[in-house]
Design a protein around this motif. Structure first.
Motif, PDB file in Angstrom:
ATOM      1  N   SER A  58      28.722 102.900  38.637  1.00  0.00           N
ATOM      2  CA  SER A  58      29.564 103.694  39.535  1.00  0.00           C
ATOM      3  C   SER A  58      29.981 102.856  40.730  1.00  0.00           C
ATOM      4  CB  SER A  58      28.800 104.939  40.015  1.00  0.00           C
ATOM      5  OG  SER A  58      28.428 105.747  38.917  1.00  0.00           O
ATOM      6  N   TYR A  59      31.275 102.918  41.069  1.00  0.00           N
ATOM      7  CA  TYR A  59      31.806 102.154  42.188  1.00  0.00           C
ATOM      8  C   TYR A  59      32.502 103.109  43.159  1.00  0.00           C
ATOM      9  CZ  TYR A  59      30.973  98.274  39.003  1.00  0.00           C
ATOM     10  OH  TYR A  59      30.381  97.379  38.136  1.00  0.00           O
ATOM     11  N   PRO A  60      32.000 103.206  44.392  1.00  0.00           N
ATOM     12  CA  PRO A  60      32.655 104.080  45.378  1.00  0.00           C
ATOM     13  C   PRO A  60      34.100 103.645  45.606  1.00  0.00           C
ATOM     14  CG  PRO A  60      30.516 103.293  46.166  1.00  0.00           C
ATOM     15  CD  PRO A  60      30.832 102.502  44.946  1.00  0.00           C
ATOM     16  N   GLN A  61      34.997 104.615  45.693  1.00  0.00           N
ATOM     17  CA  GLN A  61      36.398 104.320  45.956  1.00  0.00           C
ATOM     18  C   GLN A  61      36.642 104.226  47.454  1.00  0.00           C
ATOM     19  OE1 GLN A  61      38.902 107.145  43.940  1.00  0.00           O
ATOM     20  NE2 GLN A  61      37.751 107.004  42.025  1.00  0.00           N
ATOM     21  N   ASP A  62      37.647 103.437  47.825  1.00  0.00           N
ATOM     22  CA  ASP A  62      38.047 103.340  49.223  1.00  0.00           C
ATOM     23  C   ASP A  62      39.527 102.994  49.289  1.00  0.00           C
ATOM     24  OD1 ASP A  62      38.271 100.577  48.761  1.00  0.00           O
ATOM     25  OD2 ASP A  62      36.301 100.124  49.605  1.00  0.00           O
ATOM     26  N   ASP A  63      39.981 102.549  50.465  1.00  0.00           N
ATOM     27  CA  ASP A  63      41.418 102.298  50.632  1.00  0.00           C
ATOM     28  C   ASP A  63      41.908 101.079  49.859  1.00  0.00           C
ATOM     29  OD1 ASP A  63      40.033 100.476  52.179  1.00  0.00           O
ATOM     30  OD2 ASP A  63      41.467 100.502  53.833  1.00  0.00           O
ATOM     31  N   HIS A  64      41.012 100.319  49.214  1.00  0.00           N
ATOM     32  CA  HIS A  64      41.436  99.182  48.394  1.00  0.00           C
ATOM     33  C   HIS A  64      41.553  99.549  46.915  1.00  0.00           C
ATOM     34  CE1 HIS A  64      41.824  95.962  51.197  1.00  0.00           C
ATOM     35  NE2 HIS A  64      41.663  95.028  50.293  1.00  0.00           N
ATOM     36  N   THR A 122      32.433  90.624  42.220  1.00  0.00           N
ATOM     37  CA  THR A 122      32.626  90.861  43.647  1.00  0.00           C
ATOM     38  C   THR A 122      33.810  90.039  44.136  1.00  0.00           C
ATOM     39  OG1 THR A 122      31.181  89.038  44.335  1.00  0.00           O
ATOM     40  CG2 THR A 122      30.141  91.192  43.935  1.00  0.00           C
ATOM     41  N   THR A 123      34.372  90.467  45.251  1.00  0.00           N
ATOM     42  CA  THR A 123      35.462  89.682  45.841  1.00  0.00           C
ATOM     43  C   THR A 123      34.956  88.312  46.271  1.00  0.00           C
ATOM     44  OG1 THR A 123      35.023  90.800  47.951  1.00  0.00           O
ATOM     45  CG2 THR A 123      36.796  91.685  46.581  1.00  0.00           C
ATOM     46  N   TRP A 124      33.661  88.214  46.602  1.00  0.00           N
ATOM     47  CA  TRP A 124      33.096  86.903  46.943  1.00  0.00           C
ATOM     48  C   TRP A 124      33.144  85.984  45.727  1.00  0.00           C
ATOM     49  CZ3 TRP A 124      29.396  83.517  45.362  1.00  0.00           C
ATOM     50  CH2 TRP A 124      29.079  82.475  46.238  1.00  0.00           C
ATOM     51  N   GLN A 125      32.772  86.503  44.567  1.00  0.00           N
ATOM     52  CA  GLN A 125      32.816  85.685  43.354  1.00  0.00           C
ATOM     53  C   GLN A 125      34.239  85.256  43.035  1.00  0.00           C
ATOM     54  OE1 GLN A 125      30.697  88.748  40.981  1.00  0.00           O
ATOM     55  NE2 GLN A 125      29.486  87.060  40.150  1.00  0.00           N
ATOM     56  N   ASN A 126      35.180  86.179  43.155  1.00  0.00           N
ATOM     57  CA  ASN A 126      36.552  85.909  42.734  1.00  0.00           C
ATOM     58  C   ASN A 126      37.299  85.001  43.698  1.00  0.00           C
ATOM     59  OD1 ASN A 126      38.465  87.062  40.486  1.00  0.00           O
ATOM     60  ND2 ASN A 126      39.716  86.936  42.331  1.00  0.00           N
ATOM     61  N   PHE A 127      36.935  85.064  44.983  1.00  0.00           N
ATOM     62  CA  PHE A 127      37.695  84.313  45.988  1.00  0.00           C
ATOM     63  C   PHE A 127      36.815  83.342  46.795  1.00  0.00           C
ATOM     64  CE2 PHE A 127      40.126  88.417  45.695  1.00  0.00           C
ATOM     65  CZ  PHE A 127      41.235  87.889  45.039  1.00  0.00           C
ATOM     66  N   ASP A 128      35.855  83.882  47.535  1.00  0.00           N
ATOM     67  CA  ASP A 128      35.110  83.057  48.488  1.00  0.00           C
ATOM     68  C   ASP A 128      34.342  81.933  47.816  1.00  0.00           C
ATOM     69  OD1 ASP A 128      35.236  84.778  51.223  1.00  0.00           O
ATOM     70  OD2 ASP A 128      35.085  86.092  49.490  1.00  0.00           O
ATOM     71  N   SER A 129      33.722  82.202  46.674  1.00  0.00           N
ATOM     72  CA  SER A 129      32.947  81.157  46.003  1.00  0.00           C
ATOM     73  C   SER A 129      33.826  80.003  45.567  1.00  0.00           C
ATOM     74  CB  SER A 129      32.220  81.738  44.781  1.00  0.00           C
ATOM     75  OG  SER A 129      33.113  81.993  43.712  1.00  0.00           O
ATOM     76  N   LEU A 130      35.127  80.274  45.438  1.00  0.00           N
ATOM     77  CA  LEU A 130      36.086  79.251  45.006  1.00  0.00           C
ATOM     78  C   LEU A 130      36.873  78.674  46.172  1.00  0.00           C
ATOM     79  CD1 LEU A 130      37.297  81.169  41.848  1.00  0.00           C
ATOM     80  CD2 LEU A 130      35.904  79.101  41.859  1.00  0.00           C
ATOM     81  N   LEU A 131      36.403  78.959  47.386  1.00  0.00           N
ATOM     82  CA  LEU A 131      36.980  78.386  48.607  1.00  0.00           C
ATOM     83  C   LEU A 131      38.391  78.891  48.877  1.00  0.00           C
ATOM     84  CD1 LEU A 131      35.852  74.650  48.066  1.00  0.00           C
ATOM     85  CD2 LEU A 131      34.556  76.557  49.054  1.00  0.00           C
ATOM     86  N   ILE A 132      38.721  80.058  48.367  1.00  0.00           N
ATOM     87  CA  ILE A 132      40.042  80.645  48.615  1.00  0.00           C
ATOM     88  C   ILE A 132      40.015  81.300  49.993  1.00  0.00           C
ATOM     89  CG2 ILE A 132      41.707  82.375  47.837  1.00  0.00           C
ATOM     90  CD1 ILE A 132      40.681  81.864  44.983  1.00  0.00           C
ATOM     91  N   PRO A 133      40.872  80.873  50.904  1.00  0.00           N
ATOM     92  CA  PRO A 133      40.828  81.365  52.294  1.00  0.00           C
ATOM     93  C   PRO A 133      40.985  82.876  52.392  1.00  0.00           C
ATOM     94  CG  PRO A 133      42.244  79.427  52.118  1.00  0.00           C
ATOM     95  CD  PRO A 133      41.911  79.834  50.721  1.00  0.00           C
ATOM     96  N   ALA A 134      40.483  83.419  53.494  1.00  0.00           N
ATOM     97  CA  ALA A 134      40.450  84.871  53.682  1.00  0.00           C
ATOM     98  C   ALA A 134      41.830  85.502  53.630  1.00  0.00           C
ATOM     99  CB  ALA A 134      39.763  85.208  55.008  1.00  0.00           C
ATOM    100  N   HIS A 135      42.852  84.798  54.104  1.00  0.00           N
ATOM    101  CA  HIS A 135      44.193  85.375  54.153  1.00  0.00           C
ATOM    102  C   HIS A 135      45.123  84.737  53.120  1.00  0.00           C
ATOM    103  CE1 HIS A 135      43.051  87.594  57.703  1.00  0.00           C
ATOM    104  NE2 HIS A 135      42.628  86.482  58.276  1.00  0.00           N
ATOM    105  N   HIS A 136      44.544  84.139  52.096  1.00  0.00           N
ATOM    106  CA  HIS A 136      45.359  83.528  51.043  1.00  0.00           C
ATOM    107  C   HIS A 136      46.133  84.618  50.291  1.00  0.00           C
ATOM    108  CE1 HIS A 136      46.329  81.206  47.389  1.00  0.00           C
ATOM    109  NE2 HIS A 136      46.170  80.145  48.155  1.00  0.00           N
ATOM    110  N   PRO A 137      47.404  84.371  49.971  1.00  0.00           N
ATOM    111  CA  PRO A 137      48.201  85.414  49.300  1.00  0.00           C
ATOM    112  C   PRO A 137      47.651  85.867  47.962  1.00  0.00           C
ATOM    113  CG  PRO A 137      49.357  83.279  49.339  1.00  0.00           C
ATOM    114  CD  PRO A 137      48.217  83.178  50.281  1.00  0.00           C
ATOM    115  N   SER A 138      46.816  85.050  47.316  1.00  0.00           N
ATOM    116  CA  SER A 138      46.269  85.451  46.010  1.00  0.00           C
ATOM    117  C   SER A 138      45.302  86.624  46.118  1.00  0.00           C
ATOM    118  CB  SER A 138      45.560  84.274  45.342  1.00  0.00           C
ATOM    119  OG  SER A 138      44.404  83.891  46.062  1.00  0.00           O
ATOM    120  N   ARG A 149      36.714  97.592  48.214  1.00  0.00           N
ATOM    121  CA  ARG A 149      36.834  96.376  49.038  1.00  0.00           C
ATOM    122  C   ARG A 149      35.898  95.259  48.604  1.00  0.00           C
ATOM    123  NH1 ARG A 149      39.473  95.844  53.727  1.00  0.00           N
ATOM    124  NH2 ARG A 149      40.726  97.630  54.410  1.00  0.00           N
ATOM    125  N   THR A 150      34.815  95.585  47.913  1.00  0.00           N
ATOM    126  CA  THR A 150      33.830  94.555  47.555  1.00  0.00           C
ATOM    127  C   THR A 150      33.823  94.205  46.073  1.00  0.00           C
ATOM    128  OG1 THR A 150      32.094  96.235  47.293  1.00  0.00           O
ATOM    129  CG2 THR A 150      32.321  95.195  49.470  1.00  0.00           C
TER     130      THR A 150
END
Length: 452
Positions: A58-64, A122-138, A149-150
C-alpha cells in the motif's frame, strides 16, 4: 485510482466526479466504449488517507500521485519473462551471449542476471543514487509515474544500479519494465523494457594483461575534461572505455550478424562520463541502439566500491526487437493475438524471425481542438488521458496546429488522433464514442475549454 498533476485545478463539480469514480469497476477494458466509464479511469490525486494498492503493498497518495488505471494494468505483466515473447527472445539471446563469452575463474558465468526486481522504486533510487540533480528536468511529474513523493514506477533499470553494486556485485545485467509518460506514436508506449549492464574492475583485473601493469594506477587527482573524470588516470579510462566498446560491439554483432557498421556518438548522462551512444547502419539507415559510458566514480564510491572503476550500458528491448524482427508498431508487443505470438515460437532463440504483418486495418482519424488553461497544462497529461480512454485503439496523436488569439493571448491546440485496431476493423460509431469521451474528459479533468 489517481490522476495527473494538472488536475489539481478542478472545481467542485470535478470533486464530485472523483467521488463517483471510486465506485467504477476496474474491468473497464471489457466494457462497451463510452464517455463516462472511460473518463472515470483518469482520477484526481488522492485525498488524505487514500492509498494505492500495488503488488501486495500500500502506498499513501499525495499531490505527486499521477498514475492511471491504464498504466497500473500493465504492472506485473513482465513481457520479458513470458517464454517465446519477442522481448523474451531478445533477453535470452543477450543473456546467452554474456554467459558464454564472459566466464569467471570457477567456470561459472561472470555476469549475474536480475529480471524480476520490483518496478516500484524510491525517488532516491531512481534519481539521487544516480547523481541526477534535484531540479533536473527528468524528475518532472509530466515525464514520470509517481505513486507519491517518495515512490514511483522506475523510469529506467539504472534505478537498481547502486543497490547491486552496494551488495558487492562486480558484473550484472538487469532486465525489467520501465515507465515514462511520453508522446503517442508507433515508437512510444508508457511501458517499455530495458536491459542494463554493469562491469567493475579492480586495479589488478584492469591491468593484468598490460606490460608493467603493476606500475599503473586507477586513480589520480586531476581536473575533469570533456573526455575524462578528475579521479581517473588516463590509462585506466582508456582501458575501461576500450573494454566497454569491445563488449558492446561483440553483443550487437551476435545479434545482427558480422559485417555490421558501427559508430559511436558522444552524449551526456548524469551517471556516466564520458558517455556514448552506439549507432548501427542497418539496411542503409543509421539507428541508435543503446547508451553507455564510464560510471561516475562518485556513484561507485558511494555504493562502497571505492577501489573499483567500471562501465555501464542500457538498451531498449522493444527497440532491438522492432529492428531485428521488423515489427512496425510498439503496441503489438502487448497483443495477445495468436497470429502475432505464434510467429515467435521457435525452437532456437537465435533463429531468424521476420514478422509477417497482420492485415492492416484502415485508420479512422478525428481532430480535437481546445483552449488551454492559463496554467499547469502539459501535453503528457493529455496523452495519458487519450491512452487511458482510447487504450490501444489509439495509434498516434499529432499536434497539428497552435493558435494564439491576438487580443486575449489565449492559446489553442489542435491534435489529430489516429485510431486503428490491430486485429479488426473499427466502426465509425465506436470511434465517435471514444472521441467524445476524450473531449468530455479533457474539459472535466484537464481544465481545457473545448472548441469542438
Amino acid at each position: 485510482m489517481m490522476v495527473c498533476s494538472a488536475l489539481r485545478r478542478a472545481a467542485h463539480a470535478h470533486v464530485c466526479l472523483v467521488r463517483k469514480i471510486s465506485t467504477v469497476s476496474r474491468s473497464h477494458q471489457h466494457q462497451v466504449w463510452g464517455s463516462r466509464p472511460a473518463a472515470s479511469e483518469f482520477v484526481a490525486h488522492g485525498a488524505p488517507g487514500s492509498v494505492t494498492e500495488l503488488l501486495g503493498k500500500s502506498y499513501p497518495q499525495d499531490d505527486h500521485t499521477n498514475l492511471t488505471q491504464k498504466v497500473l494494468s500493465r504492472v506485473g505483466r513482465n513481457l520479458h519473462n513470458q517464454q517465446h515473447h519477442p522481448l523474451w527472445l531478445i533477453k535470452e539471446r543477450v543473456k546467452e551471449h554474456f554467459y558464454k563469452q564472459y566466464v569467471g575463474r570457477s567456470g561459472t558465468p561472470l555476469f549475474s542476471v536480475y529480471d524480476d526486481l520490483c518496478p516500484v522504486v524510491t525517488t532516491w533510487q531512481n534519481f539521487d543514487s544516480l547523481l541526477i540533480p534535484a531540479h533536473h528536468p527528468s524528475r518532472k511529474k509530466g515525464d514520470n509515474y509517481y505513486l507519491n513523493r517518495t515512490h514511483m514506477l522506475r523510469a529506467h533499470t539504472s534505478a537498481h544500479q547502486w543497490d547491486l553494486v552496494h551488495a558487492g556485485l562486480d558484473a550484472f545485467l538487469v532486465v525489467g519494465d520501465v515507465y515514462r509518460r511520453d508522446q503517442i506514436d508507433s515508437q512510444h508506449y508508457p511501458v517499455f523494457h530495458q536491459l542494463e549492464g554493469v562491469r567493475l574492475f579492480s586495479q589488478h583485473e584492469l591491468f593484468a594483461d598490460i606490460k608493467d601493469g603493476d606500475c599503473l594506477k586507477l586513480f589520480e587527482q586531476s581536473s575533469r575534461s570533456a573526455h575524462k573524470q578528475e579521479t581517473h588516470t588516463m590509462e585506466a579510462l582508456k582501458l575501461v572505455e576500450f573494454d566497454l566498446k569491445q563488449t558492446l560491439t561483440r553483443l550487437v554483432t551476435h545479434l545482427f550478424g558480422d559485417g555490421l557498421e558501427i559508430r559511436w556518438v558522444d552524449c551526456y548522462f548524469p551517471f556516466t562520463h564520458p558517455s556514448f551512444e552506439m549507432e548501427i547502419n542497418f539496411h542503409g539507415e543509421w539507428l541508435e541502439v543503446l547508451g553507455c559510458g564510464v560510471m561516475e566514480q562518485q556513484l561507485v564510491n558511494s555504493a562502497g566500491a571505492q577501489d573499483r572503476i567500471g562501465w555501464a550500458f542500457g538498451l531498449g528491448l522493444e527497440r532491438l526487437a522492432m529492428i531485428l524482427y521488423d515489427i512496425p508498431d510498439i503496441r503489438l508487443f502487448w497483443s495477445e493475438d495468436q497470429r502475432f505470438l505464434k510467429q515467435f515460437r521457435v525452437s532456437d532463440i537465435n533463429q531468424k524471425v521476420k514478422f509477417q504483418p497482420l492485415s492492416k486495418y484502415p485508420a479512422v482519424i478525428n481532430d480535437i481542438s481546445f483552449w488551454l488553461p492559463s496554467e499547469n497544462y502539459t501535453e503528457n497529461d493529455f496523452y495519458d488521458l487519450v491512452r487511458t480512454i482510447g487504450g490501444d485503439l489509439v495509434e498516434k496523436v499529432d499536434l497539428i496546429d497552435k493558435f494564439e488569439h491576438p487580443k486575449t493571448n489565449r492559446t489553442s491546440h489542435c491534435y489529430r488522433i489516429t485510431y486503428r485496431h490491430m486485429e479488426r476493423t473499427l466502426s465509425q460509431r465506436e470511434v465517435t464514442r471514444v472521441h467524445q469521451a476524450v473531449q468530455e474528459a479533457a474539459v472535466q479533468l484537464l481544465g481545457v475549454e473545448g472548441r469542438f
